[in-house]
Scaffold this motif. Structure first.
Motif, mmCIF file in Angstrom:
data_model
loop_
_atom_site.group_PDB
_atom_site.id
_atom_site.type_symbol
_atom_site.label_atom_id
_atom_site.label_comp_id
_atom_site.label_asym_id
_atom_site.label_seq_id
_atom_site.Cartn_x
_atom_site.Cartn_y
_atom_site.Cartn_z
ATOM 1 N N ARG A 107 0.777 -1.427 0.532
ATOM 2 C CA ARG A 107 -0.094 -0.220 -0.271
ATOM 3 C C ARG A 107 0.748 1.440 -0.335
ATOM 4 O O ARG A 107 0.328 2.212 -0.315
ATOM 5 C CB ARG A 107 -0.854 0.180 1.336
ATOM 6 C CG ARG A 107 -2.136 -1.418 0.782
ATOM 7 C CD ARG A 107 -2.628 -0.991 2.242
ATOM 8 N NE ARG A 107 -4.205 -1.614 2.266
ATOM 9 C CZ ARG A 107 -5.378 -0.710 1.500
ATOM 10 N NH1 ARG A 107 -5.121 0.097 0.975
ATOM 11 N NH2 ARG A 107 -6.302 -2.429 1.436
ATOM 12 N N ARG A 108 1.828 1.248 0.476
ATOM 13 C CA ARG A 108 2.237 2.173 0.763
ATOM 14 C C ARG A 108 4.435 2.513 -0.214
ATOM 15 O O ARG A 108 4.627 3.797 -1.187
ATOM 16 C CB ARG A 108 3.152 2.245 2.197
ATOM 17 C CG ARG A 108 4.282 3.942 2.454
ATOM 18 C CD ARG A 108 3.343 4.537 2.378
ATOM 19 N NE ARG A 108 4.357 5.980 1.116
ATOM 20 C CZ ARG A 108 2.959 6.759 0.319
ATOM 21 N NH1 ARG A 108 1.958 5.875 0.392
ATOM 22 N NH2 ARG A 108 3.745 6.950 -0.677
ATOM 23 N N PHE A 109 4.448 0.701 -0.278
ATOM 24 C CA PHE A 109 5.655 0.983 -1.562
ATOM 25 C C PHE A 109 5.724 0.362 -2.717
ATOM 26 O O PHE A 109 6.813 0.095 -4.024
ATOM 27 C CB PHE A 109 7.041 0.915 -0.535
ATOM 28 C CG PHE A 109 7.311 1.360 0.187
ATOM 29 C CD1 PHE A 109 7.722 2.685 0.239
ATOM 30 C CD2 PHE A 109 6.538 0.931 1.429
ATOM 31 C CE1 PHE A 109 8.230 3.668 1.528
ATOM 32 C CE2 PHE A 109 6.594 1.656 3.218
ATOM 33 C CZ PHE A 109 7.761 3.209 2.678
ATOM 34 N N ARG A 119 3.378 15.932 6.567
ATOM 35 C CA ARG A 119 2.564 15.507 4.985
ATOM 36 C C ARG A 119 2.921 14.561 4.342
ATOM 37 O O ARG A 119 3.053 13.545 2.903
ATOM 38 C CB ARG A 119 2.651 17.124 3.664
ATOM 39 C CG ARG A 119 2.142 17.806 5.149
ATOM 40 C CD ARG A 119 0.332 17.408 5.405
ATOM 41 N NE ARG A 119 -0.140 18.963 6.296
ATOM 42 C CZ ARG A 119 -1.204 18.430 7.065
ATOM 43 N NH1 ARG A 119 -1.950 16.778 6.634
ATOM 44 N NH2 ARG A 119 -2.228 19.497 7.877
ATOM 45 N N ASP A 120 4.591 13.746 4.952
ATOM 46 C CA ASP A 120 5.192 12.994 3.551
ATOM 47 C C ASP A 120 4.106 11.216 3.935
ATOM 48 O O ASP A 120 3.932 11.052 4.997
ATOM 49 C CB ASP A 120 6.256 12.792 4.070
ATOM 50 C CG ASP A 120 7.124 11.390 2.856
ATOM 51 O OD1 ASP A 120 6.543 10.897 2.868
ATOM 52 O OD2 ASP A 120 7.845 12.553 2.581
ATOM 53 N N ALA A 121 3.882 11.200 3.304
ATOM 54 C CA ALA A 121 3.141 9.681 3.207
ATOM 55 C C ALA A 121 3.645 8.265 4.043
ATOM 56 O O ALA A 121 3.576 7.881 4.504
ATOM 57 C CB ALA A 121 2.189 9.391 1.562
ATOM 58 N N ASN A 122 5.306 8.699 4.182
ATOM 59 C CA ASN A 122 5.909 7.939 4.306
ATOM 60 C C ASN A 122 6.170 7.896 5.863
ATOM 61 O O ASN A 122 6.485 7.020 6.379
ATOM 62 C CB ASN A 122 6.755 7.817 3.487
ATOM 63 C CG ASN A 122 7.007 7.066 2.371
ATOM 64 O OD1 ASN A 122 6.914 6.089 2.301
ATOM 65 N ND2 ASN A 122 8.294 7.630 2.051
ATOM 66 N N THR A 123 5.986 8.993 6.374
ATOM 67 C CA THR A 123 6.726 9.655 7.794
ATOM 68 C C THR A 123 5.230 8.013 8.707
ATOM 69 O O THR A 123 6.039 7.949 9.659
ATOM 70 C CB THR A 123 5.605 10.606 8.170
ATOM 71 O OG1 THR A 123 6.347 11.589 7.724
ATOM 72 C CG2 THR A 123 6.101 10.813 9.394
ATOM 73 N N GLY A 124 4.362 8.399 8.583
ATOM 74 C CA GLY A 124 3.197 7.249 9.339
ATOM 75 C C GLY A 124 3.348 6.328 9.949
ATOM 76 O O GLY A 124 3.624 5.307 10.360
ATOM 77 N N TRP A 125 3.726 5.608 8.168
ATOM 78 C CA TRP A 125 4.423 4.389 8.269
ATOM 79 C C TRP A 125 5.199 3.806 8.893
ATOM 80 O O TRP A 125 5.771 3.120 9.735
ATOM 81 C CB TRP A 125 4.470 3.796 6.358
ATOM 82 C CG TRP A 125 4.955 2.432 6.552
ATOM 83 C CD1 TRP A 125 3.538 1.721 5.905
ATOM 84 C CD2 TRP A 125 5.226 1.907 6.022
ATOM 85 N NE1 TRP A 125 3.522 0.502 5.928
ATOM 86 C CE2 TRP A 125 5.066 0.040 5.565
ATOM 87 C CE3 TRP A 125 6.998 2.022 6.419
ATOM 88 C CZ2 TRP A 125 6.039 -1.045 5.863
ATOM 89 C CZ3 TRP A 125 8.110 1.247 6.508
ATOM 90 C CH2 TRP A 125 7.196 -0.316 6.431
ATOM 91 N N LEU A 126 6.639 4.258 9.078
ATOM 92 C CA LEU A 126 7.875 4.668 9.101
ATOM 93 C C LEU A 126 7.903 4.358 10.694
ATOM 94 O O LEU A 126 8.217 3.477 11.326
ATOM 95 C CB LEU A 126 8.775 5.461 8.617
ATOM 96 C CG LEU A 126 10.275 5.894 8.785
ATOM 97 C CD1 LEU A 126 11.287 3.707 9.062
ATOM 98 C CD2 LEU A 126 11.449 6.392 8.657
ATOM 99 N N ILE A 137 12.769 -4.306 4.785
ATOM 100 C CA ILE A 137 13.956 -4.683 4.398
ATOM 101 C C ILE A 137 12.825 -4.515 3.072
ATOM 102 O O ILE A 137 13.463 -3.941 1.444
ATOM 103 C CB ILE A 137 13.668 -6.218 4.373
ATOM 104 C CG1 ILE A 137 14.637 -6.617 4.886
ATOM 105 C CG2 ILE A 137 14.191 -7.028 2.704
ATOM 106 C CD1 ILE A 137 14.892 -7.939 5.529
ATOM 107 N N GLY A 138 10.734 -4.576 3.011
ATOM 108 C CA GLY A 138 10.568 -4.472 1.218
ATOM 109 C C GLY A 138 10.582 -3.026 1.211
ATOM 110 O O GLY A 138 10.253 -2.522 0.421
ATOM 111 N N ALA A 139 10.199 -2.149 2.766
ATOM 112 C CA ALA A 139 10.621 -0.738 2.758
ATOM 113 C C ALA A 139 11.659 -0.233 1.393
ATOM 114 O O ALA A 139 11.629 1.058 0.925
ATOM 115 C CB ALA A 139 10.014 0.025 3.265
ATOM 116 N N GLY A 140 12.699 -0.902 1.909
ATOM 117 C CA GLY A 140 13.721 -0.258 0.789
ATOM 118 C C GLY A 140 13.962 -0.834 -0.389
ATOM 119 O O GLY A 140 14.677 0.501 -0.776
#
Length: 745
Positions: free
Chosen positions: A135-137, A342-349, A386-389
């Protein structure tokens, strides 16, 4: 008349209602079919988790016996009683056992009806992790994350076992999946579902489920899609859902009178809160009696605490192979997002990275009872990073020139450390990682784009995944049973691999303590030390250095004063002093299990207990109390015997009171007490007394019957029928020291 289905005649409405789930199923199936990579990774997980599953027999006989009792009595089901008399619970909350017991009720009590639900939980966790990352990457990132989780050795081990960890992992992954959905639209219902999953995780394995909470709470408050005030309100609602679900069973136990429920195993005061915050809580983190200090080092409990513990010989081969790649990926995400709201990755990270960091820190420094398979909870967060990277590398060619080489190099370093700890195993892996990984890193650093970058990254990942995937696949070639499941090949563990701890009845486990760096493994006790006969292997000695077979079977035995007792076997054949464990338990022979059937290890040898059971049946029946629940478990599995352990898992964790024994005798739930004076399993330095004090009082108050078994062994069985008042009087007349140990409630 309108054409709305709810104003249509009943037959039409029913047909319309029936079409809705059909359409939903059809849409879901279409989405899955449209993602062949998801089908492929689910197939990999399914094969690893289900192939040859029957070889594991009953896996952890302690929980399997509880499932047998729970599947025949709703009272035992509700309170997670290990014995059918409802005298003592297991030492964990009941959710995982409820699922297994319901499966046993539906399909019959059989090893596969107990193990298959756990295997399917592992497959479902892989699927959820795929979507959580996708969903994110993107799809490729989701596939890599899911494959990393599916091929983590400890993930395979717990998914083929009946410990509650597979359910814990699934629920923690589901909690973060719901949180990611909340990040997409800001709706409160996703946080409520997230809280429900954490609460259910608490009902599976108590406080450890809260490892995901700090990251989730911080992420939501930081991103705050609808503002900070709304974020606090939403977090409170989600937290309330978590508390309602998580505390439902503990409150039920607390509010039920002690006379109407079992004793809480692992406690000295029969309090569910002592189990939650003591034995399964602070004691696991800060140390407790019977923990690493009792053994003299901690090799049996995940190795010494340190920042590098997760890469050590006890834990590294279970989930530490690619920690370097995950760490670099996490840092890269942090730098690229700079934690902008506002970066969509922030909350996920923050959520995923927070769960990773919390779990890693806790596991690195927990000084209480800690076993290698616990790192299964770290595996999904490692895999997600790992997947996000990978997703980050594929999305930005400029950043990929820096991130990709660093991530590959870091992954190669941590993998090399793990391989070094297991020198002699997977000798081909290190050259492959160095050559292929190094070449791929150079190419990516130079800068390539499009499909070439995807192909080169794929080759590098294949080289990095080869060793852990092989280690995981070799898990299915032998039994992964016993109390402490571990992934990896049988040859490495039977040879006395370094550092960790096999487990009761598992490869190189007790029977004797020879695998994974236990006694008799590398760095373990030398040969020639004998402490009597029959404890964890009839007449055994500590195995020689390097884990060669000792007198009681693979890995050496661990002896103690028992006459002719059986062993907790590693994989293989009968041990001296006992029959083959799995045969005695009614399961497949491969994998050992309790070597002496239901004797030896935790009080009373096989022949003696069998004689006691036969004697009790011939003299009016009734429940027989023994010190160890492990002893009782083996008897329950082998013959559905009416036996209960009143001292906890090993016989030393639960200090029942004399007044409680008297109460159970008066109620008719307990009649006989088998006392051999051994005190259950006593590792060096373990000073816990368990039920010894209460049993000493029983010996003074109840009628003693001496039984001679068919093998000539003699055992004393105490008949307590009608002796409740005498037990209370004996407790009052006992010495102050005995009264302190057997204090009335």
């Amino acid at each position: 008349m309108t054409t709305d289905s709810y104003s249509a005649p009943w037959p039409r409405r029913l047909r319309a209602g029936a079409r809705r789930p059909t359409r939903l199923f059809s849409r879901t199936a279409q989405r899955v079919i449209a993602r062949p990579e998801l089908i492929g990774v689910l197939a990999v997980a399914g094969v690893l988790n289900l192939w040859g599953l029957a070889i594991n027999g009953w896996a952890n006989t302690y929980y399997a016996a509880a499932v047998r009792s729970m599947s025949t009595s709703w009272h035992d089901f509700l309170f997670a009683s290990m014995d059918k008399a409802g005298l003592m619970t297991v030492d964990k909350p009941p959710l995982a056992l409820w699922i297994e017991a319901l499966s046993a009720r539906i399909f019959g009590f059989h090893p596969l009806s107990v193990l298959i639900p756990e295997a399917l939980m592992g497959v479902l966790a892989v699927g959820l992790l795929y979507d959580l990352v996708r969903r994110r990457f993107g799809r490729i990132a989701g596939f890599v994350a899911a494959l990393a989780l599916a091929t983590t050795p400890t993930t395979v081990a717990i998914s083929r076992h009946n410990n509650p960890d597979a359910l814990l992992v699934l629920l923690c992954v589901a909690a973060i999946w719901f949180f990611v959905r909340a990040l997409e639209d800001g709706r409160t219902r996703w946080l409520v579902l997230c809280g429900l999953c954490v609460g259910l995780g608490f009902e599976a394995k108590m406080l450890v489920a809260l490892a995901v909470v700090p990251g989730i709470a911080l992420a939501w408050f930081w991103v705050a899609p609808r503002g900070r005030i709304a974020a606090v309100r939403q977090l409170l609602i989600g937290g309330a859902a978590m508390l309602v679900v998580g505390l439902a069973w503990p409150l039920l136990v607390m509010l039920t009178p002690a006379a109407d429920r079992p004793w809480i195993s692992g406690t000295a005061d029969n309090s569910i809160w002592s189990l939650i915050f003591g034995y399964n809580g602070v004691g696991r983190l800060a140390g407790q009696a019977g923990g690493p200090g009792a053994i003299g080092g901690g090799a049996m409990f995940g190795g010494s605490t340190s920042p590098f513990r997760l890469l050590g010989s006890a834990l590294g081969d279970q989930a530490g192979w690619l920690l370097g790649f995950a760490l670099v990926a996490g840092v890269a995400l942090l730098l690229s997002s700079r934690l902008r709201r506002r970066d969509a990755n922030t909350g996920w990270l923050i959520a995923v990275g927070g769960a990773f960091a919390t779990t890693a820190v806790v596991f690195s420094f927990a000084s209480g009872i800690f076993h290698p398979y616990y790192v299964s909870l770290l595996a999904p967060f490692t895999a997600a990073l790992i997947g996000a990277g990978v997703g980050l590398i594929l999305a930005d060619g400029r950043r990929a020139r820096v991130i990709a080489p660093l991530a590959i190099a870091a992954g190669a370093v941590t993998e090399a450390i793990v391989l070094h700890e297991w020198s002699g195993q997977l000798s081909w892996a290190l050259p492959v990682v160095i050559a292929v990984g190094g070449a791929s890193a150079v190419v990516l650093a130079v800068g390539v784009g499009g499909r070439v970058r995807v192909a080169v990254l794929g080759v590098a990942l294949a080289a990095l995944f080869a060793a852990p995937a092989t280690w995981a696949a070799e898990t299915i070639g032998h039994a992964t049973n016993g109390t402490f499941p571990t992934g990896g090949p049988a040859a490495a563990l039977d040879a006395g691999g370094p550092g960790g701890f096999g487990g009761f009845g598992g490869r190189g486990g007790f029977g004797g303590l020879g695998g994974r760096g236990g006694f008799g493994g590398r760095g373990g006790f030398p040969s020639g030390h004998s402490f009597g006969r029959g404890f964890l292997g009839g007449g055994g000695t500590f195995g020689p250095p390097g884990g060669a077979p000792g007198a009681s079977g693979r890995g050496g035995g661990f002896a103690a004063p028992r006459a002719g007792g059986g062993s907790f076997g590693g994989a293989g054949a009968p041990r001296a002093g006992g029959t083959a464990g799995a045969q005695a338990l009614g399961g497949p022979q491969a994998g050992g299990g309790f070597g002496g059937g239901f004797g030896g290890a935790f009080g009373g040898d096989t022949a003696s207990l069998q004689s006691a059971i036969a004697y009790a049946k011939a003299h009016g029946g009734g429940t027989i109390a023994v010190e160890s629940q492990s002893t009782a478990a083996a008897a329950i599995l082998s013959s559905d015997a009416d036996v209960a352990g009143i001292g906890g898992f090993s016989g030393r964790e639960s200090s029942v009171s004399a007044s409680w024994v008297a109460m159970e005798v008066a109620s008719g739930r307990l009649r006989w007490v088998l006392a051999d004076g051994g005190g259950g399993f006593g590792a060096p330095g373990d000073t816990r007394a368990g039920s010894q004090a209460a049993i000493e009082i029983v010996e003074k108050a109840c009628r003693a019957d001496t039984i001679t078994g068919t093998s000539g062994s003699r055992v004393t069985l105490y008949d307590c029928k009608g002796r409740a008042s005498a037990i209370r009087q004996a407790a009052k007349a006992a010495t102050p020291a005995t009264r302190a140990k057997a204090a009335t409630i």
